[in-house]
Design an enzyme around this catalytic site. Structure first.
Site, PDB file in Angstrom:
ATOM      1  N   ASN A  14       0.801  -1.231   0.000  1.00 43.38           N
ATOM      2  CA  ASN A  14       0.000   0.000   0.000  1.00 43.38           C
ATOM      3  C   ASN A  14       0.832   1.278   0.000  1.00 43.38           C
ATOM      4  O   ASN A  14       0.274   2.366  -0.177  1.00 43.38           O
ATOM      5  CB  ASN A  14      -1.016   0.012   1.153  1.00 43.38           C
ATOM      6  CG  ASN A  14      -2.021  -1.105   1.027  1.00 43.38           C
ATOM      7  OD1 ASN A  14      -2.640  -1.252  -0.021  1.00 43.38           O
ATOM      8  ND2 ASN A  14      -2.173  -1.917   2.054  1.00 43.38           N
ATOM      9  N   TYR A  26      -0.945   9.857   6.273  1.00 48.52           N
ATOM     10  CA  TYR A  26       0.346   9.541   5.637  1.00 48.52           C
ATOM     11  C   TYR A  26       1.001  10.719   4.922  1.00 48.52           C
ATOM     12  O   TYR A  26       2.101  10.567   4.379  1.00 48.52           O
ATOM     13  CB  TYR A  26       0.165   8.368   4.662  1.00 48.52           C
ATOM     14  CG  TYR A  26      -0.207   7.087   5.385  1.00 48.52           C
ATOM     15  CD1 TYR A  26       0.723   6.441   6.204  1.00 48.52           C
ATOM     16  CD2 TYR A  26      -1.487   6.544   5.293  1.00 48.52           C
ATOM     17  CE1 TYR A  26       0.384   5.291   6.900  1.00 48.52           C
ATOM     18  CE2 TYR A  26      -1.832   5.388   5.977  1.00 48.52           C
ATOM     19  CZ  TYR A  26      -0.888   4.768   6.771  1.00 48.52           C
ATOM     20  OH  TYR A  26      -1.207   3.631   7.468  1.00 48.52           O
ATOM     21  N   ASN A  77      10.505  -0.325   5.210  1.00 50.78           N
ATOM     22  CA  ASN A  77       9.177  -0.071   5.752  1.00 50.78           C
ATOM     23  C   ASN A  77       8.306  -1.174   5.176  1.00 50.78           C
ATOM     24  O   ASN A  77       7.887  -1.112   4.016  1.00 50.78           O
ATOM     25  CB  ASN A  77       8.658   1.311   5.342  1.00 50.78           C
ATOM     26  CG  ASN A  77       7.279   1.592   5.931  1.00 50.78           C
ATOM     27  OD1 ASN A  77       6.623   0.694   6.472  1.00 50.78           O
ATOM     28  ND2 ASN A  77       6.825   2.831   5.816  1.00 50.78           N
ATOM     29  N   ALA A  80       2.120  -3.099   6.592  1.00 50.22           N
ATOM     30  CA  ALA A  80       1.370  -3.950   7.521  1.00 50.22           C
ATOM     31  C   ALA A  80       2.058  -5.298   7.757  1.00 50.22           C
ATOM     32  O   ALA A  80       1.818  -5.935   8.796  1.00 50.22           O
ATOM     33  CB  ALA A  80      -0.049  -4.162   7.004  1.00 50.22           C
ATOM     34  N   GLU A 101      14.592  -0.105  10.360  1.00 51.51           N
ATOM     35  CA  GLU A 101      13.140  -0.187  10.138  1.00 51.51           C
ATOM     36  C   GLU A 101      12.563   1.227  10.234  1.00 51.51           C
ATOM     37  O   GLU A 101      12.885   1.959  11.177  1.00 51.51           O
ATOM     38  CB  GLU A 101      12.545  -1.094  11.215  1.00 51.51           C
ATOM     39  CG  GLU A 101      11.031  -1.185  11.183  1.00 51.51           C
ATOM     40  CD  GLU A 101      10.489  -2.035  12.351  1.00 51.51           C
ATOM     41  OE1 GLU A 101      11.288  -2.662  13.097  1.00 51.51           O
ATOM     42  OE2 GLU A 101       9.258  -2.041  12.525  1.00 51.51           O
ATOM     43  N   HIS A 103       8.941   3.668   9.935  1.00 52.21           N
ATOM     44  CA  HIS A 103       7.499   3.855   9.767  1.00 52.21           C
ATOM     45  C   HIS A 103       7.213   5.341   9.689  1.00 52.21           C
ATOM     46  O   HIS A 103       7.710   6.116  10.523  1.00 52.21           O
ATOM     47  CB  HIS A 103       6.710   3.212  10.911  1.00 52.21           C
ATOM     48  CG  HIS A 103       6.924   1.736  10.928  1.00 52.21           C
ATOM     49  ND1 HIS A 103       6.357   0.915   9.989  1.00 52.21           N
ATOM     50  CD2 HIS A 103       7.713   0.961  11.703  1.00 52.21           C
ATOM     51  CE1 HIS A 103       6.778  -0.327  10.194  1.00 52.21           C
ATOM     52  NE2 HIS A 103       7.606  -0.320  11.234  1.00 52.21           N
TER      53      HIS A 103
HETATM   54  O1  CA2 Z   1       3.554   4.214   9.299  1.00 52.64           O
HETATM   55  C1  CA2 Z   1       3.981   3.429   8.448  1.00 52.64           C
HETATM   56  O2  CA2 Z   1       4.873   3.696   7.664  1.00 52.64           O
HETATM   57  C2  CA2 Z   1       3.300   2.061   8.287  1.00 52.64           C
HETATM   58  O3  CA2 Z   1       4.315   1.120   7.990  1.00 52.64           O
HETATM   59  C3  CA2 Z   1       2.317   2.194   7.141  1.00 52.64           C
HETATM   60  C4  CA2 Z   1       1.494   0.920   6.931  1.00 52.64           C
HETATM   61  C5  CA2 Z   1       0.847   0.482   8.232  1.00 52.64           C
HETATM   62  O4  CA2 Z   1       0.175  -0.758   8.041  1.00 52.64           O
HETATM   63  C6  CA2 Z   1       1.861   0.323   9.349  1.00 52.64           C
HETATM   64  O5  CA2 Z   1       1.172  -0.034  10.523  1.00 52.64           O
HETATM   65  C7  CA2 Z   1       2.608   1.617   9.573  1.00 52.64           C
HETATM   66  C8  CA2 Z   1       0.389   1.163   5.910  1.00 52.64           C
HETATM   67  C9  CA2 Z   1       0.861   1.741   4.619  1.00 52.64           C
HETATM   68  C10 CA2 Z   1      -0.347   2.234   3.875  1.00 52.64           C
HETATM   69  O6  CA2 Z   1       0.026   3.335   3.091  1.00 52.64           O
HETATM   70  C11 CA2 Z   1      -0.972   4.081   2.575  1.00 52.64           C
HETATM   71  C12 CA2 Z   1      -0.590   5.263   2.006  1.00 52.64           C
HETATM   72  C13 CA2 Z   1      -1.547   6.087   1.483  1.00 52.64           C
HETATM   73  C14 CA2 Z   1      -2.878   5.723   1.506  1.00 52.64           C
HETATM   74  C15 CA2 Z   1      -3.252   4.524   2.063  1.00 52.64           C
HETATM   75  C16 CA2 Z   1      -2.279   3.688   2.589  1.00 52.64           C
END
Ligand code: CA2
Length: 159
Positions: A14, A26, A77, A80, A101, A103
């Site tokens: 994602n 984000y 990164n 999920a 790592e 986030h």
């Molecule tokens: O905070 C982060 O970088 C995460 O790795 C992002 C993941 C999430 O599952 C982790 O818990 C934390 C999700 C990435 C989703 O990215 C998106 C970006 C734009 C719109 C929707 C999703």
């Protein structure tokens, strides 16, 4: 000619949507912006980056395997998969490269299921909540560590 020192920058599921959805969580930067931040940071040290993004766990495992012999460290990164994937952790352990790592969000301020990471225990450092600057911090830290630069060793690491 000597091999260019290279970091593998891995983004998981994602993260290709960055900048297109959920900007309040984000931000507005895109995946291309993230990769440019990492490339610029590495370039300032004379290093290169190879960037991979995939929505598929097995492809991420393959990319990690491919780092053996082609990269000197990994910034990851895993999205999920951070919270679910023993396979990605095992791949990181198997290649044995130093990794950081990252986030984008502060996962500890979010849902409980985001608080545990399968990857943190095999990482040199974990950077959360700094937005896409976290990738710059990760690259700088990894290169300073690998090049024997100014990273400060904590008393914890010395134990
Ligand atoms: O905070 C982060 O970088 C995460 O790795 C992002 C993941 C999430 O599952 C982790 O818990 C934390 C999700 C990435 C989703 O990215 C998106 C970006 C734009 C719109 C929707 C999703």
């Amino acid at each position: 000619m000597p091999k260019t020192t290279t970091l593998l920058i891995i983004n998981g599921p994602n993260l290709n949507l960055l900048g297109t959805r959920e900007p309040s969580t984000y931000g507005t930067a895109t995946l291309a912006d993230v990769e440019a931040v990492a490339a610029d940071a590495a370039g300032r040290h004379g290093w290169a980056v190879t960037c991979v993004q995939s929505n598929h766990e097995g492809e991420l495992v393959d990319a990690i395997h491919g780092a053996a012999g082609t990269a000197d460290g990994i910034v990851i990164n895993a999205g999920a998969y951070t919270h679910t994937s023993i396979a990605i952790r095992d791949a990181l352990t198997a290649v044995g490269l130093p990794l950081v790592e990252v986030h984008i969000t502060n996962v500890h301020r979010r849902e409980e299921f985001r608080h545990h990471s399968y990857l943190s225990a095999v990482a040199e450092a974990v950077i959360v909540g700094a937005g896409i600057s976290g990738y710059r911090f990760a690259v700088d830290h990894l290169i300073e560590k690998l090049a024997g630069g100014p990273s400060v060793t904590t008393s914890h690491e010395g134990r």
